[in-house]
Design a protein around this motif. Structure first.
Motif, PDB file in Angstrom:
ATOM      1  N   HIS A  71       0.853  -1.186   0.000  1.00 41.93           N
ATOM      2  CA  HIS A  71       0.000   0.000   0.000  1.00 41.93           C
ATOM      3  C   HIS A  71       0.891   1.238   0.000  1.00 41.93           C
ATOM      4  CE1 HIS A  71      -3.583  -2.365   0.962  1.00 41.93           C
ATOM      5  NE2 HIS A  71      -2.780  -3.060   1.761  1.00 41.93           N
ATOM      6  N   ARG A  72       0.632   2.126  -0.911  1.00 41.85           N
ATOM      7  CA  ARG A  72       1.409   3.374  -0.958  1.00 41.85           C
ATOM      8  C   ARG A  72       1.235   4.155   0.346  1.00 41.85           C
ATOM      9  NH1 ARG A  72       3.495   7.036  -5.200  1.00 41.85           N
ATOM     10  NH2 ARG A  72       3.064   9.108  -4.442  1.00 41.85           N
ATOM     11  N   MET A  73       0.014   4.100   0.908  1.00 44.45           N
ATOM     12  CA  MET A  73      -0.246   4.696   2.224  1.00 44.45           C
ATOM     13  C   MET A  73      -1.224   3.797   2.961  1.00 44.45           C
ATOM     14  SD  MET A  73       0.226   6.738   4.657  1.00 44.45           S
ATOM     15  CE  MET A  73       1.074   8.211   4.177  1.00 44.45           C
ATOM     16  N   SER A  76      -2.553   2.405  10.405  1.00 47.25           N
ATOM     17  CA  SER A  76      -2.682   1.293  11.340  1.00 47.25           C
ATOM     18  C   SER A  76      -3.961   1.413  12.143  1.00 47.25           C
ATOM     19  CB  SER A  76      -1.481   1.255  12.292  1.00 47.25           C
ATOM     20  OG  SER A  76      -1.711   0.303  13.308  1.00 47.25           O
ATOM     21  N   ARG A  77      -4.849   0.460  11.977  1.00 53.66           N
ATOM     22  CA  ARG A  77      -6.083   0.433  12.771  1.00 53.66           C
ATOM     23  C   ARG A  77      -5.781   0.015  14.207  1.00 53.66           C
ATOM     24  NH1 ARG A  77      -8.204  -2.963   8.183  1.00 53.66           N
ATOM     25  NH2 ARG A  77      -8.478  -1.404   6.572  1.00 53.66           N
ATOM     26  N   LYS A  78      -4.694  -0.715  14.393  1.00 58.25           N
ATOM     27  CA  LYS A  78      -4.330  -1.225  15.719  1.00 58.25           C
ATOM     28  C   LYS A  78      -3.644  -0.162  16.574  1.00 58.25           C
ATOM     29  CE  LYS A  78      -2.144  -5.246  17.818  1.00 58.25           C
ATOM     30  NZ  LYS A  78      -1.450  -6.506  17.586  1.00 58.25           N
ATOM     31  N   TYR A  79      -2.911   0.759  15.936  1.00 56.40           N
ATOM     32  CA  TYR A  79      -2.127   1.751  16.671  1.00 56.40           C
ATOM     33  C   TYR A  79      -2.528   3.175  16.302  1.00 56.40           C
ATOM     34  CZ  TYR A  79       0.610  -2.283  18.062  1.00 56.40           C
ATOM     35  OH  TYR A  79       0.985  -3.504  18.569  1.00 56.40           O
ATOM     36  N   ASP A  80      -3.757   3.549  16.660  1.00 55.97           N
ATOM     37  CA  ASP A  80      -4.258   4.928  16.566  1.00 55.97           C
ATOM     38  C   ASP A  80      -4.155   5.544  15.174  1.00 55.97           C
ATOM     39  OD1 ASP A  80      -4.839   4.925  19.346  1.00 55.97           O
ATOM     40  OD2 ASP A  80      -2.721   5.360  19.753  1.00 55.97           O
ATOM     41  N   MET A  81      -4.395   4.735  14.160  1.00 53.43           N
ATOM     42  CA  MET A  81      -4.371   5.227  12.771  1.00 53.43           C
ATOM     43  C   MET A  81      -3.018   5.860  12.399  1.00 53.43           C
ATOM     44  SD  MET A  81      -7.164   4.125  11.662  1.00 53.43           S
ATOM     45  CE  MET A  81      -7.429   4.848  10.077  1.00 53.43           C
ATOM     46  N   SER A  82      -1.947   5.341  12.966  1.00 50.62           N
ATOM     47  CA  SER A  82      -0.598   5.824  12.653  1.00 50.62           C
ATOM     48  C   SER A  82      -0.319   5.632  11.165  1.00 50.62           C
ATOM     49  CB  SER A  82       0.453   5.049  13.451  1.00 50.62           C
ATOM     50  OG  SER A  82       0.283   5.279  14.816  1.00 50.62           O
ATOM     51  N   PRO A  83       0.255   6.660  10.523  1.00 48.93           N
ATOM     52  CA  PRO A  83       0.548   6.532   9.087  1.00 48.93           C
ATOM     53  C   PRO A  83       1.703   5.566   8.841  1.00 48.93           C
ATOM     54  CG  PRO A  83       1.360   8.619   9.933  1.00 48.93           C
ATOM     55  CD  PRO A  83       0.608   7.967  11.049  1.00 48.93           C
ATOM     56  N   MET A  84       1.559   4.748   7.806  1.00 48.74           N
ATOM     57  CA  MET A  84       2.571   3.772   7.415  1.00 48.74           C
ATOM     58  C   MET A  84       2.813   3.915   5.905  1.00 48.74           C
ATOM     59  SD  MET A  84       0.939   0.581   9.598  1.00 48.74           S
ATOM     60  CE  MET A  84       1.995  -0.654   8.885  1.00 48.74           C
ATOM     61  N   PRO A  85       3.534   4.965   5.504  1.00 48.56           N
ATOM     62  CA  PRO A  85       3.738   5.162   4.062  1.00 48.56           C
ATOM     63  C   PRO A  85       4.604   4.068   3.451  1.00 48.56           C
ATOM     64  CG  PRO A  85       5.091   6.699   5.323  1.00 48.56           C
ATOM     65  CD  PRO A  85       4.198   5.983   6.306  1.00 48.56           C
ATOM     66  N   TYR A  86       4.286   3.736   2.208  1.00 51.33           N
ATOM     67  CA  TYR A  86       5.040   2.751   1.422  1.00 51.33           C
ATOM     68  C   TYR A  86       5.149   1.415   2.158  1.00 51.33           C
ATOM     69  CZ  TYR A  86       5.988   7.009  -1.075  1.00 51.33           C
ATOM     70  OH  TYR A  86       5.836   8.198  -1.750  1.00 51.33           O
ATOM     71  N   SER A  87       4.010   0.892   2.560  1.00 52.94           N
ATOM     72  CA  SER A  87       3.957  -0.355   3.324  1.00 52.94           C
ATOM     73  C   SER A  87       4.087  -1.578   2.431  1.00 52.94           C
ATOM     74  CB  SER A  87       2.630  -0.455   4.083  1.00 52.94           C
ATOM     75  OG  SER A  87       2.550   0.523   5.083  1.00 52.94           O
ATOM     76  N   ILE A  88       4.938  -2.494   2.867  1.00 46.83           N
ATOM     77  CA  ILE A  88       5.092  -3.797   2.230  1.00 46.83           C
ATOM     78  C   ILE A  88       4.818  -4.821   3.328  1.00 46.83           C
ATOM     79  CG2 ILE A  88       6.649  -5.371   1.023  1.00 46.83           C
ATOM     80  CD1 ILE A  88       8.283  -2.843   0.203  1.00 46.83           C
ATOM     81  N   PHE A  89       3.608  -5.379   3.337  1.00 48.13           N
ATOM     82  CA  PHE A  89       3.238  -6.366   4.352  1.00 48.13           C
ATOM     83  C   PHE A  89       3.813  -7.720   3.963  1.00 48.13           C
ATOM     84  CE2 PHE A  89       0.279  -3.000   5.142  1.00 48.13           C
ATOM     85  CZ  PHE A  89       0.079  -3.032   6.518  1.00 48.13           C
ATOM     86  N   PHE A  90       4.473  -8.364   4.936  1.00 50.63           N
ATOM     87  CA  PHE A  90       5.134  -9.629   4.646  1.00 50.63           C
ATOM     88  C   PHE A  90       4.636 -10.786   5.506  1.00 50.63           C
ATOM     89  CE2 PHE A  90       7.793  -7.310   7.648  1.00 50.63           C
ATOM     90  CZ  PHE A  90       8.049  -8.259   8.636  1.00 50.63           C
ATOM     91  N   VAL A 114       9.095  -3.201  10.580  1.00 51.78           N
ATOM     92  CA  VAL A 114      10.424  -2.721  10.224  1.00 51.78           C
ATOM     93  C   VAL A 114      10.232  -1.314   9.679  1.00 51.78           C
ATOM     94  CG1 VAL A 114      12.457  -3.089   8.789  1.00 51.78           C
ATOM     95  CG2 VAL A 114      11.202  -5.060   9.689  1.00 51.78           C
ATOM     96  N   ARG A 115      10.716  -0.331  10.425  1.00 55.40           N
ATOM     97  CA  ARG A 115      10.553   1.079  10.037  1.00 55.40           C
ATOM     98  C   ARG A 115      11.776   1.576   9.282  1.00 55.40           C
ATOM     99  NH1 ARG A 115       8.930   3.985  15.671  1.00 55.40           N
ATOM    100  NH2 ARG A 115       6.910   3.000  16.068  1.00 55.40           N
ATOM    101  N   LEU A 116      11.513   2.409   8.279  1.00 54.22           N
ATOM    102  CA  LEU A 116      12.551   3.037   7.456  1.00 54.22           C
ATOM    103  C   LEU A 116      12.297   4.532   7.349  1.00 54.22           C
ATOM    104  CD1 LEU A 116      12.616   0.701   4.309  1.00 54.22           C
ATOM    105  CD2 LEU A 116      14.541   1.121   5.831  1.00 54.22           C
ATOM    106  N   HIS A 117      13.328   5.261   6.973  1.00 55.48           N
ATOM    107  CA  HIS A 117      13.136   6.663   6.595  1.00 55.48           C
ATOM    108  C   HIS A 117      12.154   6.668   5.422  1.00 55.48           C
ATOM    109  CE1 HIS A 117      13.915  10.617   4.965  1.00 55.48           C
ATOM    110  NE2 HIS A 117      14.525  10.928   6.113  1.00 55.48           N
ATOM    111  N   ALA A 121      11.916   4.070   2.300  1.00 53.07           N
ATOM    112  CA  ALA A 121      10.749   3.208   2.140  1.00 53.07           C
ATOM    113  C   ALA A 121      10.179   3.356   0.727  1.00 53.07           C
ATOM    114  CB  ALA A 121       9.696   3.540   3.190  1.00 53.07           C
ATOM    115  N   ARG A 122      10.162   4.579   0.224  1.00 53.71           N
ATOM    116  CA  ARG A 122       9.675   4.825  -1.145  1.00 53.71           C
ATOM    117  C   ARG A 122      10.563   4.121  -2.164  1.00 53.71           C
ATOM    118  NH1 ARG A 122      10.022  10.113  -1.435  1.00 53.71           N
ATOM    119  NH2 ARG A 122      11.975  10.093  -2.570  1.00 53.71           N
ATOM    120  N   LYS A 123      11.884   4.198  -1.988  1.00 58.91           N
ATOM    121  CA  LYS A 123      12.808   3.522  -2.909  1.00 58.91           C
ATOM    122  C   LYS A 123      12.580   2.009  -2.906  1.00 58.91           C
ATOM    123  CE  LYS A 123      16.472   6.949  -2.434  1.00 58.91           C
ATOM    124  NZ  LYS A 123      17.786   7.238  -1.839  1.00 58.91           N
TER     125      LYS A 123
END
Length: 142
Positions: A71-73, A76-90, A114-117, A121-123
């Motif tokens: 998902h490009r954006m 998180s429904r679990k953690y207060d709708m925290s933004p997770m840009p460029y998500s790759i769910f594994f 796994v958090r990235l700058h 994350a976009r790259k």
């Protein structure tokens, strides 16, 4: 003799294709102890980035995975709708994604993702999108 020559030609023609497939794609290798990600593209090291993985009381799963969804954006429904840009769910709710908490990169700070700058994350997201999930491996270990 003629049959041997024909088999050799078939073998030699197939060799470059087989070798190319083995090195093709993207591999993201996450080292939990070093809090680093090394990204390989077509078998060559392309990037080394600081990451943040699970802090005390949480865990980042180890193993080898393929992207399940991207998902490009994502929020998180679990953690207060925290933004997770460029998500790759594994693995289920675990993902590699960008973070606004860039000061925490290089040390454990997440709930397991796994958090990235965001720029990194976009790259990675674009590399995986271009290469395809079938040609991508995510390896997480100590």
């Amino acid at each position: 003799m003629m049959r041997f020559a024909a088999l050799m030609i078939v073998f030699l023609l197939a060799l470059p294709v087989t070798a190319g497939v083995a090195a093709a794609g993207v591999t993201a290798r996450i080292d939990l102890s070093a809090q680093k990600m090394r990204v390989y593209s077509n078998g060559r090291l392309a990037y080394t980035w600081a990451v943040s993985t699970a802090r005390k009381g949480y865990r980042t799963p180890t193993g080898t995975y393929r992207p399940q969804r991207m998902h490009r954006m994502w929020y998180s429904r679990k953690y207060d709708m925290s933004p997770m840009p460029y998500s790759i769910f594994f693995r289920g709710g675990y993902a590699i994604h960008g973070t606004n908490s860039v000061r925490s990169l290089g040390r454990p700070a997440s709930h397991g993702c796994v958090r990235l700058h965001p720029a990194n994350a976009r790259k990675l997201y674009n590399l995986v999108k271009h290469s395809g999930a079938k040609n991508t491996r995510i390896i997480i270990d100590w």
